[in-house]
Design a protein around this motif. Structure first.
Motif, PDB file in Angstrom:
ATOM      1  N   ILE A 180      39.145  44.311   5.777  1.00  0.00           N
ATOM      2  CA  ILE A 180      40.431  45.005   5.784  1.00  0.00           C
ATOM      3  C   ILE A 180      41.432  44.298   4.875  1.00  0.00           C
ATOM      4  CG2 ILE A 180      42.408  45.644   7.233  1.00  0.00           C
ATOM      5  CD1 ILE A 180      40.316  45.922   9.563  1.00  0.00           C
ATOM      6  N   VAL A 181      41.500  42.971   5.006  1.00  0.00           N
ATOM      7  CA  VAL A 181      42.411  42.187   4.172  1.00  0.00           C
ATOM      8  C   VAL A 181      42.074  42.367   2.695  1.00  0.00           C
ATOM      9  CG1 VAL A 181      43.096  39.840   3.550  1.00  0.00           C
ATOM     10  CG2 VAL A 181      42.949  40.486   5.953  1.00  0.00           C
ATOM     11  N   GLN A 182      40.795  42.272   2.354  1.00  0.00           N
ATOM     12  CA  GLN A 182      40.391  42.406   0.958  1.00  0.00           C
ATOM     13  C   GLN A 182      40.723  43.793   0.413  1.00  0.00           C
ATOM     14  OE1 GLN A 182      36.273  41.306   1.466  1.00  0.00           O
ATOM     15  NE2 GLN A 182      36.629  39.195   0.801  1.00  0.00           N
ATOM     16  N   LEU A 200      44.674  47.204  -2.851  1.00  0.00           N
ATOM     17  CA  LEU A 200      45.557  48.371  -2.889  1.00  0.00           C
ATOM     18  C   LEU A 200      47.033  47.983  -2.979  1.00  0.00           C
ATOM     19  CD1 LEU A 200      43.764  50.558  -0.198  1.00  0.00           C
ATOM     20  CD2 LEU A 200      43.853  50.994  -2.667  1.00  0.00           C
ATOM     21  N   GLY A 201      47.293  46.691  -3.094  1.00  0.00           N
ATOM     22  CA  GLY A 201      48.666  46.246  -3.295  1.00  0.00           C
ATOM     23  C   GLY A 201      49.497  46.063  -2.047  1.00  0.00           C
ATOM     24  N   VAL A 202      48.862  45.920  -0.887  1.00  0.00           N
ATOM     25  CA  VAL A 202      49.618  45.701   0.345  1.00  0.00           C
ATOM     26  C   VAL A 202      50.226  44.298   0.327  1.00  0.00           C
ATOM     27  CG1 VAL A 202      49.516  45.540   2.859  1.00  0.00           C
ATOM     28  CG2 VAL A 202      48.143  47.256   1.667  1.00  0.00           C
ATOM     29  N   ASP A 203      51.506  44.211   0.621  1.00  0.00           N
ATOM     30  CA  ASP A 203      52.195  42.927   0.730  1.00  0.00           C
ATOM     31  C   ASP A 203      52.177  42.521   2.199  1.00  0.00           C
ATOM     32  OD1 ASP A 203      53.850  40.740   0.791  1.00  0.00           O
ATOM     33  OD2 ASP A 203      55.540  41.705  -0.222  1.00  0.00           O
ATOM     34  N   TYR A 204      51.207  41.706   2.574  1.00  0.00           N
ATOM     35  CA  TYR A 204      51.044  41.352   3.980  1.00  0.00           C
ATOM     36  C   TYR A 204      52.145  40.429   4.505  1.00  0.00           C
ATOM     37  CZ  TYR A 204      46.483  43.599   4.038  1.00  0.00           C
ATOM     38  OH  TYR A 204      45.465  44.535   3.988  1.00  0.00           O
ATOM     39  N   SER A 205      52.961  39.882   3.602  1.00  0.00           N
ATOM     40  CA  SER A 205      54.095  39.077   4.070  1.00  0.00           C
ATOM     41  C   SER A 205      55.138  39.946   4.767  1.00  0.00           C
ATOM     42  CB  SER A 205      54.744  38.330   2.901  1.00  0.00           C
ATOM     43  OG  SER A 205      55.450  39.211   2.038  1.00  0.00           O
ATOM     44  N   LEU A 206      55.073  41.247   4.563  1.00  0.00           N
ATOM     45  CA  LEU A 206      56.013  42.176   5.206  1.00  0.00           C
ATOM     46  C   LEU A 206      55.601  42.521   6.632  1.00  0.00           C
ATOM     47  CD1 LEU A 206      56.512  44.727   2.277  1.00  0.00           C
ATOM     48  CD2 LEU A 206      57.918  42.732   2.816  1.00  0.00           C
ATOM     49  N   THR A 207      54.359  42.224   6.991  1.00  0.00           N
ATOM     50  CA  THR A 207      53.799  42.674   8.265  1.00  0.00           C
ATOM     51  C   THR A 207      53.974  41.646   9.373  1.00  0.00           C
ATOM     52  OG1 THR A 207      51.568  41.812   7.815  1.00  0.00           O
ATOM     53  CG2 THR A 207      52.073  44.033   7.010  1.00  0.00           C
ATOM     54  N   VAL A 208      53.939  42.141  10.601  1.00  0.00           N
ATOM     55  CA  VAL A 208      53.992  41.286  11.796  1.00  0.00           C
ATOM     56  C   VAL A 208      52.870  41.730  12.730  1.00  0.00           C
ATOM     57  CG1 VAL A 208      55.299  40.674  13.869  1.00  0.00           C
ATOM     58  CG2 VAL A 208      56.463  40.841  11.660  1.00  0.00           C
ATOM     59  N   SER A 209      51.994  40.795  13.102  1.00  0.00           N
ATOM     60  CA  SER A 209      50.870  41.117  13.977  1.00  0.00           C
ATOM     61  C   SER A 209      50.979  40.482  15.357  1.00  0.00           C
ATOM     62  CB  SER A 209      49.550  40.661  13.331  1.00  0.00           C
ATOM     63  OG  SER A 209      49.324  41.307  12.096  1.00  0.00           O
ATOM     64  N   CYS A 210      51.760  39.418  15.485  1.00  0.00           N
ATOM     65  CA  CYS A 210      51.800  38.607  16.703  1.00  0.00           C
ATOM     66  C   CYS A 210      52.296  39.382  17.919  1.00  0.00           C
ATOM     67  CB  CYS A 210      52.693  37.396  16.463  1.00  0.00           C
ATOM     68  SG  CYS A 210      52.866  36.297  17.887  1.00  0.00           S
ATOM     69  N   TYR A 211      51.616  39.207  19.050  1.00  0.00           N
ATOM     70  CA  TYR A 211      51.993  39.865  20.298  1.00  0.00           C
ATOM     71  C   TYR A 211      53.278  39.305  20.908  1.00  0.00           C
ATOM     72  CZ  TYR A 211      47.375  42.105  20.615  1.00  0.00           C
ATOM     73  OH  TYR A 211      46.246  42.870  20.389  1.00  0.00           O
ATOM     74  N   ARG A 226      58.838  51.418   3.410  1.00  0.00           N
ATOM     75  CA  ARG A 226      59.664  51.420   2.196  1.00  0.00           C
ATOM     76  C   ARG A 226      58.883  50.896   1.001  1.00  0.00           C
ATOM     77  NH1 ARG A 226      63.694  49.505   4.562  1.00  0.00           N
ATOM     78  NH2 ARG A 226      63.258  47.293   4.230  1.00  0.00           N
ATOM     79  N   ASP A 227      58.139  49.806   1.206  1.00  0.00           N
ATOM     80  CA  ASP A 227      57.400  49.185   0.108  1.00  0.00           C
ATOM     81  C   ASP A 227      56.285  50.084  -0.406  1.00  0.00           C
ATOM     82  OD1 ASP A 227      56.924  46.671  -1.481  1.00  0.00           O
ATOM     83  OD2 ASP A 227      54.970  46.803  -0.496  1.00  0.00           O
ATOM     84  N   LEU A 228      55.654  50.836   0.489  1.00  0.00           N
ATOM     85  CA  LEU A 228      54.538  51.694   0.091  1.00  0.00           C
ATOM     86  C   LEU A 228      54.968  53.120  -0.257  1.00  0.00           C
ATOM     87  CD1 LEU A 228      51.738  50.468   2.543  1.00  0.00           C
ATOM     88  CD2 LEU A 228      52.003  49.947   0.110  1.00  0.00           C
ATOM     89  N   GLY A 229      56.271  53.374  -0.218  1.00  0.00           N
ATOM     90  CA  GLY A 229      56.794  54.636  -0.726  1.00  0.00           C
ATOM     91  C   GLY A 229      56.439  55.863   0.092  1.00  0.00           C
ATOM     92  N   THR A 231      47.483  48.575   5.975  1.00  0.00           N
ATOM     93  CA  THR A 231      46.333  48.837   5.106  1.00  0.00           C
ATOM     94  C   THR A 231      45.982  50.319   5.115  1.00  0.00           C
ATOM     95  OG1 THR A 231      45.490  46.626   5.640  1.00  0.00           O
ATOM     96  CG2 THR A 231      43.962  48.160   4.594  1.00  0.00           C
ATOM     97  N   VAL A 232      46.071  50.941   6.277  1.00  0.00           N
ATOM     98  CA  VAL A 232      45.747  52.364   6.383  1.00  0.00           C
ATOM     99  C   VAL A 232      46.724  53.217   5.571  1.00  0.00           C
ATOM    100  CG1 VAL A 232      45.646  54.313   7.985  1.00  0.00           C
ATOM    101  CG2 VAL A 232      44.548  52.164   8.577  1.00  0.00           C
ATOM    102  N   VAL A 233      48.002  52.868   5.590  1.00  0.00           N
ATOM    103  CA  VAL A 233      48.977  53.608   4.777  1.00  0.00           C
ATOM    104  C   VAL A 233      48.582  53.524   3.302  1.00  0.00           C
ATOM    105  CG1 VAL A 233      51.381  53.795   4.060  1.00  0.00           C
ATOM    106  CG2 VAL A 233      50.851  53.253   6.433  1.00  0.00           C
ATOM    107  N   ALA A 234      48.237  52.328   2.850  1.00  0.00           N
ATOM    108  CA  ALA A 234      47.845  52.154   1.452  1.00  0.00           C
ATOM    109  C   ALA A 234      46.585  52.951   1.125  1.00  0.00           C
ATOM    110  CB  ALA A 234      47.638  50.678   1.150  1.00  0.00           C
ATOM    111  N   MET A 235      45.638  52.993   2.061  1.00  0.00           N
ATOM    112  CA  MET A 235      44.416  53.755   1.849  1.00  0.00           C
ATOM    113  C   MET A 235      44.704  55.251   1.732  1.00  0.00           C
ATOM    114  SD  MET A 235      41.690  51.941   4.441  1.00  0.00           S
ATOM    115  CE  MET A 235      40.732  50.503   3.933  1.00  0.00           C
TER     116      MET A 235
END
Length: 229
Positions: free
Chosen positions: A177-179, A184-195, A58-61, A23-27
């Motif tokens: 943050i999610v909203q 901003l077009g973030v594709d959250y399916s690309l992300t991994v949060s799990c420890y 890559r997705d956010l250029g 999200t920060v990259v998109a911001m």
């Protein structure tokens, strides 16, 4: 003629591959920054986040994505870097064992070095003091103190070209943050949060990070694309 190099607004952004840092990259991109992202292969058990970071970059250029190798598992002291310490699957009291000693201090220090080389004056980090796990290096006091250090400890800072440490998620809830990211077009399916994500990035659904992520999507009223094993 003014060259692109002299007018380009650059930022170095810490990108873990998780929800917050994506999200920060998109911001930063939306604010007109040329984005340079940095991830760390530091001995973490959830190394799938590194592949996630590359996908997000890559997705956010971004202009350049750099992965730095560290050996924080050499000192241990955290469930994320020491396989003998279990990742807790219930909320913890106080600072949890998933805290990695001095991690954000180390990461920001390396980002600061790269920023000075690039001529960037802004460093972004996705720390949050609302929906977070209680880590001391996610607090506003830490961010402010590191910015002071950055401007004392560098040639650029001493010569008056100061650095800013930007933490745009600092006072946002996970739902906020999610909203913001979705807008901003973030594709959250690309992300991994799990420890304790597996090698394919599938999440446990039980750790603190999974819990906070799931609660954030639910509160935002947005479908959670997390894949669970």
């Amino acid at each position: 003629m003014t060259t692109q190099a002299s007018t380009e607004k650059k930022a170095v952004i810490l990108l873990s591959g998780g929800l917050d840092s994506a999200t920060v990259v998109a911001m930063a991109r939306a604010q007109g920054y040329s984005c340079y992202t940095m991830s760390f292969d530091y001995g973490q058990r959830h190394r799938a986040e590194l592949q996630a970071a590359e996908r997000v970059a890559r997705d956010l250029g971004v202009i350049e994505h750099k992965v730095i190798g560290l050996n924080l598992n050499g000192i241990g002291g955290s469930a994320l870097t020491d396989s003998s310490i279990d990742v807790p699957e219930a909320p913890s009291e106080g600072i949890p064992v998933t805290y990695v000693p001095a991690r954000n201090t180390v990461f920001l220090s390396l980002a600061l070095g790269w920023a000075e080389v690039l001529g960037a004056r802004d460093i972004f980090i996705g720390v949050n003091a609302v929906d977070y796990s209680g880590y001391p290096d996610c607090r506003p006091e830490f961010v402010e103190a590191f910015e002071t250090l950055a401007n004392l400890a560098t040639k650029a800072g001493v010569e008056g070209e100061g650095f800013r440490i930007q933490a745009p998620l600092q006072n946002l809830s996970k739902a906020d943050i999610v909203q913001a990211g979705v807008k901003l077009g973030v594709d959250y399916s690309l992300t991994v949060s799990c420890y304790q994500a597996d090698a394919n990035g599938f999440a446990c659904g039980k750790c603190d990070s999974c819990r906070l992520r799931a609660e954030g999507f639910a509160a935002a009223g947005i479908s959670d694309p997390t894949r669970y094993f």
